[in-house]
Design a protein around this motif. Sequence first.
Motif, PDB file in Angstrom:
ATOM      1  N   GLU A 123       0.809  -1.209   0.000  1.00 30.70           N
ATOM      2  CA  GLU A 123       0.000   0.000   0.000  1.00 30.70           C
ATOM      3  C   GLU A 123       0.849   1.270   0.000  1.00 30.70           C
ATOM      4  N   GLY A 124       2.142   1.159  -0.159  1.00 30.75           N
ATOM      5  CA  GLY A 124       2.995   2.341  -0.179  1.00 30.75           C
ATOM      6  C   GLY A 124       3.440   2.757   1.200  1.00 30.75           C
ATOM      7  N   GLU A 125       3.280   1.910   2.195  1.00 29.94           N
ATOM      8  CA  GLU A 125       3.681   2.260   3.548  1.00 29.94           C
ATOM      9  C   GLU A 125       4.924   1.492   3.964  1.00 29.94           C
ATOM     10  N   GLY A 126       5.717   1.036   3.010  1.00 28.02           N
ATOM     11  CA  GLY A 126       6.893   0.238   3.326  1.00 28.02           C
ATOM     12  C   GLY A 126       7.946   1.021   4.077  1.00 28.02           C
ATOM     13  N   ASP A 127       7.923   2.343   3.981  1.00 28.17           N
ATOM     14  CA  ASP A 127       8.931   3.131   4.682  1.00 28.17           C
ATOM     15  C   ASP A 127       8.491   3.506   6.086  1.00 28.17           C
ATOM     16  N   GLY A 128       7.357   3.022   6.534  1.00 29.04           N
ATOM     17  CA  GLY A 128       6.888   3.281   7.894  1.00 29.04           C
ATOM     18  C   GLY A 128       6.091   4.568   8.017  1.00 29.04           C
ATOM     19  N   LEU A 129       5.960   5.343   6.940  1.00 28.87           N
ATOM     20  CA  LEU A 129       5.208   6.585   6.983  1.00 28.87           C
ATOM     21  C   LEU A 129       3.807   6.353   6.440  1.00 28.87           C
ATOM     22  N   PRO A 130       2.832   7.107   6.906  1.00 28.36           N
ATOM     23  CA  PRO A 130       1.473   6.939   6.375  1.00 28.36           C
ATOM     24  C   PRO A 130       1.419   7.374   4.912  1.00 28.36           C
ATOM     25  N   GLU A 131       0.512   6.786   4.171  1.00 29.41           N
ATOM     26  CA  GLU A 131       0.358   7.115   2.760  1.00 29.41           C
ATOM     27  C   GLU A 131      -0.214   8.521   2.629  1.00 29.41           C
ATOM     28  N   ARG A 132       0.352   9.303   1.721  1.00 32.03           N
ATOM     29  CA  ARG A 132      -0.094  10.682   1.522  1.00 32.03           C
ATOM     30  C   ARG A 132      -1.068  10.725   0.350  1.00 32.03           C
ATOM     31  N   ILE A 133      -2.196  11.361   0.588  1.00 31.94           N
ATOM     32  CA  ILE A 133      -3.229  11.476  -0.433  1.00 31.94           C
ATOM     33  C   ILE A 133      -3.412  12.957  -0.729  1.00 31.94           C
ATOM     34  N   PRO A 134      -3.228  13.397  -1.984  1.00 36.11           N
ATOM     35  CA  PRO A 134      -3.393  14.828  -2.291  1.00 36.11           C
ATOM     36  C   PRO A 134      -4.862  15.234  -2.276  1.00 36.11           C
ATOM     37  N   ARG A 135      -5.113  16.465  -1.878  1.00 40.25           N
ATOM     38  CA  ARG A 135      -6.468  17.008  -1.904  1.00 40.25           C
ATOM     39  C   ARG A 135      -6.846  17.319  -3.347  1.00 40.25           C
ATOM     40  N   GLU A 136      -8.097  17.176  -3.626  1.00 37.42           N
ATOM     41  CA  GLU A 136      -8.563  17.517  -4.958  1.00 37.42           C
ATOM     42  C   GLU A 136      -8.940  18.990  -4.993  1.00 37.42           C
ATOM     43  N   LEU A 137      -8.589  19.647  -6.107  1.00 39.25           N
ATOM     44  CA  LEU A 137      -8.932  21.049  -6.269  1.00 39.25           C
ATOM     45  C   LEU A 137     -10.403  21.176  -6.648  1.00 39.25           C
ATOM     46  N   PRO A 138     -11.064  22.187  -6.135  1.00 42.09           N
ATOM     47  CA  PRO A 138     -12.466  22.375  -6.531  1.00 42.09           C
ATOM     48  C   PRO A 138     -12.534  22.754  -8.006  1.00 42.09           C
ATOM     49  N   GLU A 139     -13.545  22.277  -8.667  1.00 44.58           N
ATOM     50  CA  GLU A 139     -13.688  22.538 -10.098  1.00 44.58           C
ATOM     51  C   GLU A 139     -14.633  23.706 -10.334  1.00 44.58           C
ATOM     52  N   THR A 140     -14.321  24.833  -9.713  1.00 33.62           N
ATOM     53  CA  THR A 140     -15.130  26.027  -9.913  1.00 33.62           C
ATOM     54  C   THR A 140     -14.434  26.903 -10.949  1.00 33.62           C
ATOM     55  N   ALA A 141     -15.210  27.666 -11.648  1.00 34.83           N
ATOM     56  CA  ALA A 141     -14.652  28.548 -12.671  1.00 34.83           C
ATOM     57  C   ALA A 141     -13.867  29.669 -11.982  1.00 34.83           C
ATOM     58  N   MET A 142     -12.657  29.884 -12.431  1.00 35.22           N
ATOM     59  CA  MET A 142     -11.814  30.943 -11.885  1.00 35.22           C
ATOM     60  C   MET A 142     -11.590  31.983 -12.981  1.00 35.22           C
ATOM     61  N   PHE A 143     -11.705  33.239 -12.623  1.00 30.29           N
ATOM     62  CA  PHE A 143     -11.503  34.303 -13.585  1.00 30.29           C
ATOM     63  C   PHE A 143     -10.050  34.737 -13.559  1.00 30.29           C
ATOM     64  N   GLU A 144      -9.525  35.018 -14.715  1.00 30.81           N
ATOM     65  CA  GLU A 144      -8.145  35.483 -14.811  1.00 30.81           C
ATOM     66  C   GLU A 144      -8.099  36.959 -14.443  1.00 30.81           C
ATOM     67  N   THR A 145      -7.121  37.311 -13.606  1.00 27.43           N
ATOM     68  CA  THR A 145      -6.972  38.700 -13.187  1.00 27.43           C
ATOM     69  C   THR A 145      -5.885  39.354 -14.027  1.00 27.43           C
ATOM     70  N   SER A 146      -6.192  40.518 -14.572  1.00 24.53           N
ATOM     71  CA  SER A 146      -5.224  41.299 -15.351  1.00 24.53           C
ATOM     72  C   SER A 146      -4.781  42.483 -14.500  1.00 24.53           C
ATOM     73  N   TYR A 147      -3.481  42.798 -14.575  1.00 29.77           N
ATOM     74  CA  TYR A 147      -2.925  43.899 -13.784  1.00 29.77           C
ATOM     75  C   TYR A 147      -2.327  44.951 -14.704  1.00 29.77           C
ATOM     76  N   TYR A 148      -2.333  46.175 -14.220  1.00 29.45           N
ATOM     77  CA  TYR A 148      -1.678  47.280 -14.915  1.00 29.45           C
ATOM     78  C   TYR A 148      -0.988  48.130 -13.854  1.00 29.45           C
ATOM     79  N   GLN A 149       0.264  48.491 -14.111  1.00 27.41           N
ATOM     80  CA  GLN A 149       0.971  49.368 -13.183  1.00 27.41           C
ATOM     81  C   GLN A 149       1.423  50.602 -13.935  1.00 27.41           C
TER      82      GLN A 149
END
Length: 197
Positions: free
Chosen positions: A73-99
């Motif tokens: 199960e991937g725990e041969g090194d004695g550490l617990p298995e790490r499971i990545p969190r899933e990113l939410p599938e919400t629409a993200m708007f791109e931010t534009s910057y001007y300086q």
Amino acid sequence: MADATEDAPKEPGIVSKIIKLIVRLVIAAILLGVGFAGGWFYFANPMSPAQNALSLLAPEPETEGEAAEGEGEGEGDGLPERIPRELPETAMFETSYYQMEEPLTTNLMGSRRYMQVGIGMSTQYGEQVMTNVETHKVAIRSDILNIMGDFSEETVSDAAGRDELALAIKNVVNARLEGLEGFGGVEDVFFTSFVLQ
């Protein structure tokens, strides 16, 4: 004359010098041995301090069958298995910057001091808003300088006053863009530098 030679201090013999040298060599060998043993014990430990602590906290498998299952199960090194969190599938708007390339400097209302600020803007309406800001930057700089001159030293000396100034700049920029392009779209104004002198 025989008495004078008997009163003179006698030099230690060769035998006593050799004994002192051997004692010093034995002490040096003991110190080197203790140093070598300590270094070996400290550096030859194959487990890091973190792994040592985890091995004390995590129970060892009781049988070989359990150890084999853990390795599968991937725990041969004695550490617990790490499971990545899933990113939410919400629409993200791109931010534009001007300086703005150069900081803006103006006198403060009712004061001999002046304020110099570097200004950046952002929008999530698309790159066209920032293109409009670039196209009309001369008129926008003039409007910003006029609104900055309406603020006093006391007003802009704290965070709330600076937020009020940023909101006023956003409103005047959007008013100019609405008049020239039919749509403002600047959502935030940032101070990239802020100097009161």
